[in-house]
Design an enzyme around this catalytic site. Structure first.
Site, PDB file in Angstrom:
ATOM      1  N   HIS B  80       0.848  -1.195   0.000  1.00  0.00           N
ATOM      2  CA  HIS B  80       0.000   0.000   0.000  1.00  0.00           C
ATOM      3  C   HIS B  80       0.882   1.244   0.000  1.00  0.00           C
ATOM      4  O   HIS B  80       0.686   2.160  -0.795  1.00  0.00           O
ATOM      5  CB  HIS B  80      -0.923  -0.022   1.219  1.00  0.00           C
ATOM      6  N   SER B 172      13.044   6.425 -13.298  1.00  0.00           N
ATOM      7  CA  SER B 172      11.939   7.196 -13.880  1.00  0.00           C
ATOM      8  C   SER B 172      11.844   8.581 -13.249  1.00  0.00           C
ATOM      9  O   SER B 172      11.742   9.597 -13.945  1.00  0.00           O
ATOM     10  CB  SER B 172      10.626   6.426 -13.686  1.00  0.00           C
ATOM     11  N   THR B 331       7.097  26.738   6.776  1.00  0.00           N
ATOM     12  CA  THR B 331       5.776  26.181   6.510  1.00  0.00           C
ATOM     13  C   THR B 331       4.704  27.128   7.024  1.00  0.00           C
ATOM     14  O   THR B 331       3.671  27.349   6.372  1.00  0.00           O
ATOM     15  CB  THR B 331       5.626  24.795   7.166  1.00  0.00           C
TER      16      THR B 331
END
Ligand SMILES: [Cu+2]
Lengths: 289, 534
Positions: B80, B172, B331
């Site tokens: 998962h 990739s 942030t």
């Protein structure tokens, strides 16, 4: 597709090579994996994958070279290639960084800790009583048995001289290319890849020596692991670089490249400097210190 | 004005139209087609990974073992994670980058279109190999996606396949990232200076840099696992002088930047959407850039906050704790800027905006729980509990995934030329938001109460919250089918205008909807570009 004025972009037409490459990778990866799992057929699947990849690389580069010789690529494409190559080399640097990191970690942290350094008194006492950390080491378990370390003199020193010289010759070749002196270019380019292949040969001699006379193997604890993985990956890169230089040499003989249009030459030269710099790091941290 | 501009931009085709048949997709050098393939691939993986999550939540719905063998349960958590991280979230952002970056910077395509094609076509191979391990003797990898030795070395036949599929994902990503950087640096409209770039482009530039810097490190780490397993090296073997903990250091040197790889593009997406639906310019554009860059820099020096409990010198703990907490500053700047953008804006709440707002609120919850985890002494309590699961799912699901959904709704009319069904879109948002909280919020309590992660069974005291989480998970999973329906029926809606949204700005809104196969075959003229940046 042949217009390439300053304000016109170039977008290449479709290509079947990437998909061929993916098929090659599929065979290669599945082949190696099954081979490692002990399936004999895996070896042949792997070879098929290698063959497909070689076919792909040859075909893809041949097509790009053809297009480049036809003058399809404008300055912007040239720039894209250059930047692409730069970032590719950066990714290679980071790949080596992982193995150098492993070397530093082992030398400065895990091995001293196994010897009881810092607050690891009990690690030493309970797990490996009496183990004194040194470098090089095959660990407290003496994995791989008695061995001798590879010193910095002799072969490695000669190899350093070879590779540093080749970095100079490739630079002379580059200057010759910029000055349009083709004879000089071919001679120094040839010298570069010959030096490169001699380096690879010497490295092979060193490996045979290590295995037969020093009992120094990939399985010789953390020292053997870092020694062979770092020099091995480096040797692989030198081999690839030398093959690329050879190809560039034949392209020079065919009259490719001009003082203002020679991306492939420069890319390979950069790559060559990169393997050179990695070697210097290797020489200092693996052989010498 | 936009359609005439588009016509002007669209003249003089280099290439003919798309080739017919499968060749259009297999051999593509078109950023839009490749972007579409990435997005479809990502959605497929999202459902495969989601199905595995459903197996996990079914097993955990009530105490005791009911459906699956514990080993298979471990395979499910491992697969998962690998599928969602490398197969769903990352390719989705690469798909958005492929589609939108050239349109946003006025480029005809990605800088290296053939390599772009290869970046995509490696993914089906990588995930084909990874998924095939489910059928192998010894089962799929079950060591957790972090692949810690020595546990991962107990994997059965799947082991080398796992290593090599990770290598392929890395190849990739690296090629994709090189393409993004080169495109942004080399293909921008002539008068688009770096600080004039749209925020999505900026965030992707930083992300691509992170990718090139850390994916090779992951490749190195898994290569060492491979040689330890098959070639007798001692990297992670203490008897040979190595250290299993060394793997964790190398892995998390990749792993922490990786989480920013999955969130920075999300920051970029919502930074595009919030100004549009607030009908204001993005507040503090430049500070967003600096904040993003600071986050990227800090991400390289915080990795050991994942390892507080494995043992490290006290100075190390202190350093990694404070460095981690420092990330809250940039942030915070970002969250502040989004809120300030909305401040006194003429806001409307179309689906992309709803998902973006959901992002701002819920991602911030994940950010705060991250701060809690950063505190080394407290982390010793939280470590490897459901609190950690709650934390990273908050930043990844209502964080990254919500941003991907927001982006998909935002740009869907540009891709298809039709407006999607707004009512269904809103339903998708509200159901997702309710269920995602139902799933993950109780996990905080479970974790604080001491429920460990990665186990198929638990003490009965954890029963109620687990049942709630499972109900939420199934609700969330089913809600995503609405999204599929909306996308599939997107071509039925009313025609979209070129600008699509009243408050939209940027070059991508100056081309027709749907965006023609080729756009910006010549660099957009200064005036046009200028107008788009205002
Ligand atoms: Cu982290």
């Amino acid at each position: 597709m042949t217009t390439h004025s300053e304000d016109h972009y170039y977008v290449p037409h479709g290509s079947h090579w990437p998909v061929v490459g993916s098929v090659g990778l599929l065979f290669l990866m599945v082949g190696v994996s099954s081979w490692l799992n002990g399936a004999g057929a895996g070896f042949y699947i792997m070879l098929t994958g290698v063959a497909v990849l070689v076919f792909m690389i040859t075909g893809w580069f041949a097509e790009v070279i053809r297009e480049s010789q036809k003058g399809l690529y404008n300055d912007q494409v040239d720039k894209s290639f250059r930047q692409g190559m730069f970032w590719f080399i950066f990714s290679e640097v980071m790949f080596f960084a992982a193995f150098f990191g492993a070397l530093f970690y082992a030398r400065n942290m895990s091995v001293p800790w196994l010897g009881g350094d810092s607050n690891n008194f009990f690690t030493n006492l309970l797990l490996w009583e009496g183990y004194e950390s040194t470098w090089p080491t095959d660990g407290p378990g003496g994995i791989g048995g008695e061995y001798e370390a590879m010193g910095p003199f002799g072969l490695p020193l000669i190899n350093t001289a070879l590779l540093l010289t080749s970095s100079i010759t490739v630079t002379i070749a580059h200057h010759a290319l910029l000055a349009g002196k083709r004879m000089r270019l071919s001679i120094f380019l040839a010298a570069t890849f010959v030096l490169g292949f001699i380096f690879v040969y010497m490295q092979g001699v060193e490996y045979v020596e290590a295995y037969q006379h020093y009992n120094l193997k990939l399985t010789t604890g953390i020292y053997g692991s870092t020694f062979f993985m770092l020099t091995g990956f480096h040797g692989m890169h030198v081999t690839i670089g030398a093959i690329m230089l050879t190809i560039i040499f034949f392209r020079v003989l065919k009259g490719h490249f001009s003082p203002d249009h020679h991306f492939a030459f420069e890319a390979v030269a950069w790559y060559w400097h990169f393997v050179d710099v990695v070697w210097v790091g290797l020489y200092v941290f693996v052989y010498w210190m | 004005m936009s359609s005439t501009v588009a016509d002007a931009l669209d003249h003089e085709h280099d290439d003919h139209g798309p080739t017919k048949g499968i060749g259009r997709w297999l051999f593509s050098t078109n950023h839009k087609d490749i972007g579409t393939m990435y997005l479809i691939f990502s959605l497929t993986m999202f459902f495969i990974g989601g199905a595995m999550a459903m197996v996990i939540r079914s097993e955990l719905a009530v105490p005791g073992l009911q459906f699956v063998h514990p080993e298979f349960f471990n395979s499910m958590t491992t697969m998962h994670a690998l599928i969602m991280v490398f197969g769903a979230v990352m390719p989705a952002f690469v798909g958005l980058a492929n589609w939108m970056i050239p349109l946003m910077i006025g480029a005809p395509d990605m800088a290296l279109p053939r390599m772009n094609n290869w970046s995509f076509w490696i993914l089906p191979v990588a995930f084909g190999i990874l998924l095939s391990t489910l059928l192998m003797p010894g089962g799929a990898p079950a060591s957790g996606w972090t692949m810690y030795p020595p546990l991962v070395l107990q994997t059965g036949d799947a082991f080398p396949f796992l290593i090599f599929s990770v290598h392929l994902m890395g190849i990739s990503s690296i090629m994709g990232a090189i393409n993004v950087i080169v495109t942004i640096i080399n293909m921008r409209a002539p008068d688009m200076s770096l600080l004039k770039m749209p925020m999505f482009v900026w965030m992707w530039l930083i992300t691509a840099y992170l990718l090139i810097a850390v994916m090779p490190v992951l490749a190195g780490a898994v290569t060492m696992l491979l040689t330890d397993q098959f070639f007798g090296t001692s990297f992670f073997l203490a008897a040979g002088g190595g250290d299993p903990v060394m793997f964790q250091h190398i892995f998390w040197f990749f792993g922490h930047p990786e989480v920013y790889i999955m969130i920075l593009p999300a920051f970029g997406v919502v930074s595009e959407i919030i100004p549009t639906f607030s009908r204001k310019k993005l507040f503090g554009h430049d500070s967003m850039v600096y904040a993003g860059s600071s986050i990227a820099f800090l991400s390289f020096i915080v990795w050991a906050h994942h390892m507080f409990t494995v043992g490290m010198p006290l100075t190390g703990q202190m350093f990694f704790m404070f460095a981690t907490m420092l990330i809250a500053v940039p942030t915070g700047v970002k969250v502040f800027n989004w809120v300030a953008t909305m401040w006194r804006g003429a806001m409307t709440f179309e689906t992309p905006m709803l998902f973006s707002l959901g992002f701002v609120f819920l991602f911030t919850i994940g950010g705060f729980s991250g701060l809690m985890l950063a505190i080394a002494p407290a982390d010793i309590q939280y470590h490897d509990t459901y609190f950690v699961v709650a934390h990273f799912h908050y930043v990844l699901v209502p964080g990254s995934v919500f941003a991907i959904m927001a982006g998909a709704y935002y740009w869907l009319p540009k891709w298809t030329g039709h407006m999607y069904n707004e009512t269904l879109g809103k339903a998708h948002f509200w159901l997702s938001t309710i269920f995602v909280n139902l799933t993950f919020f109780p996990m905080h309590f479970l974790g604080l109460a001491g429920m460990p992660r990665r186990i198929p069974d638990y003490s009965t005291q954890f029963a109620d919250f687990n049942t709630i989480a499972s109900i939420g998970a199934f609700g969330f999973g089913l809600s995503q089918l609405i999204f599929v329906w909306i996308v599939v029926t997107a071509w039925r809606g009313e025609k979209a205008t070129d600008r699509v949204w009243e408050g939209s700005h940027g070059l991508e809104w100056t081309v027709p909807s749907p965006a023609p196969w080729h756009t910006f075959t010549t660099p957009p003229k200064a005036r046009i570009a200028q107008e788009a940046f205002e």
